[in-house]
Design an enzyme around this catalytic site. Structure first.
Site, PDB file in Angstrom:
ATOM      1  N   GLN A   1      45.901  28.555  25.600  1.00 17.58           N
ATOM      2  CA  GLN A   1      44.995  27.960  24.812  1.00 17.58           C
ATOM      3  C   GLN A   1      44.523  26.641  25.538  1.00 17.58           C
ATOM      4  O   GLN A   1      45.136  26.069  26.340  1.00 17.58           O
ATOM      5  CB  GLN A   1      45.530  27.343  23.435  1.00 17.58           C
TER       6      GLN A   1
ATOM      7  N   SER B   1      52.077  29.247  28.618  1.00 17.79           N
ATOM      8  CA  SER B   1      52.160  29.479  27.085  1.00 17.79           C
ATOM      9  C   SER B   1      51.641  30.660  26.707  1.00 17.79           C
ATOM     10  O   SER B   1      52.131  31.772  26.997  1.00 17.79           O
ATOM     11  CB  SER B   1      51.413  28.280  26.724  1.00 17.79           C
ATOM     12  N   LEU B   2      50.497  30.729  26.153  1.00 16.81           N
ATOM     13  CA  LEU B   2      49.957  32.107  25.605  1.00 16.81           C
ATOM     14  C   LEU B   2      49.895  33.046  26.641  1.00 16.81           C
ATOM     15  O   LEU B   2      49.714  34.013  26.335  1.00 16.81           O
ATOM     16  CB  LEU B   2      48.428  31.684  24.927  1.00 16.81           C
TER      17      LEU B   2
ATOM     18  N   ARG C   1      51.497  35.943  16.422  1.00  9.65           N
ATOM     19  CA  ARG C   1      51.819  34.387  17.046  1.00  9.65           C
ATOM     20  C   ARG C   1      50.885  33.371  16.272  1.00  9.65           C
ATOM     21  O   ARG C   1      51.358  32.472  15.933  1.00  9.65           O
ATOM     22  CB  ARG C   1      52.008  34.526  18.636  1.00  9.65           C
TER      23      ARG C   1
ATOM     24  N   HIS D   1      55.269  23.724  21.140  1.00 12.05           N
ATOM     25  CA  HIS D   1      56.180  23.707  22.191  1.00 12.05           C
ATOM     26  C   HIS D   1      57.159  22.553  21.873  1.00 12.05           C
ATOM     27  O   HIS D   1      57.522  21.668  22.663  1.00 12.05           O
ATOM     28  CB  HIS D   1      55.665  23.652  23.591  1.00 12.05           C
TER      29      HIS D   1
ATOM     30  N   GLN E   1      59.868  30.516  22.970  1.00 16.64           N
ATOM     31  CA  GLN E   1      58.695  29.772  23.769  1.00 16.64           C
ATOM     32  C   GLN E   1      57.887  29.006  22.928  1.00 16.64           C
ATOM     33  O   GLN E   1      57.552  27.716  23.189  1.00 16.64           O
ATOM     34  CB  GLN E   1      57.999  30.963  24.465  1.00 16.64           C
TER      35      GLN E   1
END
Length: 321
Positions: A15, A98-99, A123, A211, A260
């Site tokens: 992102q 991340s993503l 998600r 996160h 995560q």
């Protein structure tokens, strides 16, 4: 090209990399990318062509849209790279920020692209809902990039401040860390970070405290969803954001993926591990929109990394194979 094929480390952005119209040139040039768009639309219940090419920046910033769009752009770039000469055997390492880790799961053969699109849709939904619950109960939340200060210094400032509502979320480079939490917590430590030597504390346009432990409930909910999905063993070195190291089994990848959402992204560690595992002779390619991960790679003092989000960039990257 004669001789031994070069080893490739694929990095997939997350992102923040999105922009209106991304992957349009890949879509226009390759029938396989157009088929991928159809698959993504079916798996997510979203008109992905409209989402990618007709949405404005504000719509793309909404996490439930961003997660589908960036993943589709990442995998469109991967599809194009493979059509232009990248073999699966050359993919020696895969990591996503991340993503982006979901795209790395596809590149390493752990899950199919269809399952990937389903997972990122869920998600995005879960993270949006949990973010809204936090805002309604505790106030505004968000993230901020701390520039010009070491990770250890940022950790120290937060610890000394005694806050339980702001955390280190992304360990990006030796001089850049993203903090995340409630807006009140970020406000409280901003001046202390500046006093400690940070050049800037830049607020990011995100909708939740990603996160961090504040999203632990979202991680647990997502973990239940993952339990019914089979993860294969990776076909290359696959790196987890949670531990900053490679995983060896599909079961381990799945277990860490559930964590995560509420754990920090250990990108510095991942970059060091890639370098250690692959040695000196390999090429780094950022498969997806933007050049952020190329920049972070160079910030570690490592060799050139090549973007491959646009068609001309893919062609240039493939010329090096």
């Amino acid at each position: 090209m004669s001789g031994e094929k070069k080893k490739i480390a694929l990095l997939f952005p997350g992102q923040g990399a999105q922009y209106a119209g991304m992957a349009k040139d890949l879509f226009d040039e390759h029938a396989s990318v157009r088929l991928l768009f159809e698959q993504a639309s079916d798996a997510t219940g979203t008109d992905c062509r409209k989402l990618m090419f007709e949405s404005d920046d504000e719509a793309l910033r909404q996490t439930e849209n961003t997660q589908i769009a960036v993943t589709l752009a990442n995998l469109s770039a991967l599809c194009t790279l493979q059509e232009e000469g990248l073999s699966k055997q050359q993919i020696t390492a895969a990591a996503g920020f991340s993503l982006g880790e979901y795209s790395a799961l596809v590149a390493s053969g752990v899950i199919s692209s269809e399952i990937c699109f389903h997972l990122v849709r869920e998600r995005g939904r879960i993270m949006k809902e949990q973010g809204e619950r936090i805002i309604s109960s505790s106030g505004e939340a968000g993230m901020a990039a701390v520039i010009g200060l070491s990770p250890e210094s940022v950790e120290s400032v937060i610890k000394l401040a005694g806050r339980n509502d702001v955390f280190c979320a992304n360990y990006n480079s030796p001089t850049q860390v993203v903090i995340s939490g409630l807006a009140s917590g970020i406000d409280a430590v901003e001046s202390q970070l500046t006093s400690a030597g940070a050049r800037r504390v830049l607020r990011l346009k995100v909708s939740g405290p990603f996160h961090t432990p504040l999203l632990e409930q979202a991680g647990e909910e997502f973990g239940h969803l993952l339990s019914g999905i089979n993860f294969q063993a990776p076909t290359c070195a696959l790196f987890s954001n949670v531990i900053g190291k490679a995983v060896s089994t599909g079961a381990e990848a799945k277990q860490l993926l559930a964590k995560q959402i509420s754990h920090p992204v250990r990108w510095i560690s991942i970059e060091n591990e890639i370098k250690n595992i692959l040695g000196e002779s390999f090429i780094v390619i950022e498969s997806g929109p933007g050049t952020t991960l190329c920049g972070l790679w160079k910030a570690m003092g490592f060799d050139q990394a090549y973007p491959a989000g646009k068609h001309e960039e893919v062609i240039q990257a493939c010329s090096l194979l």
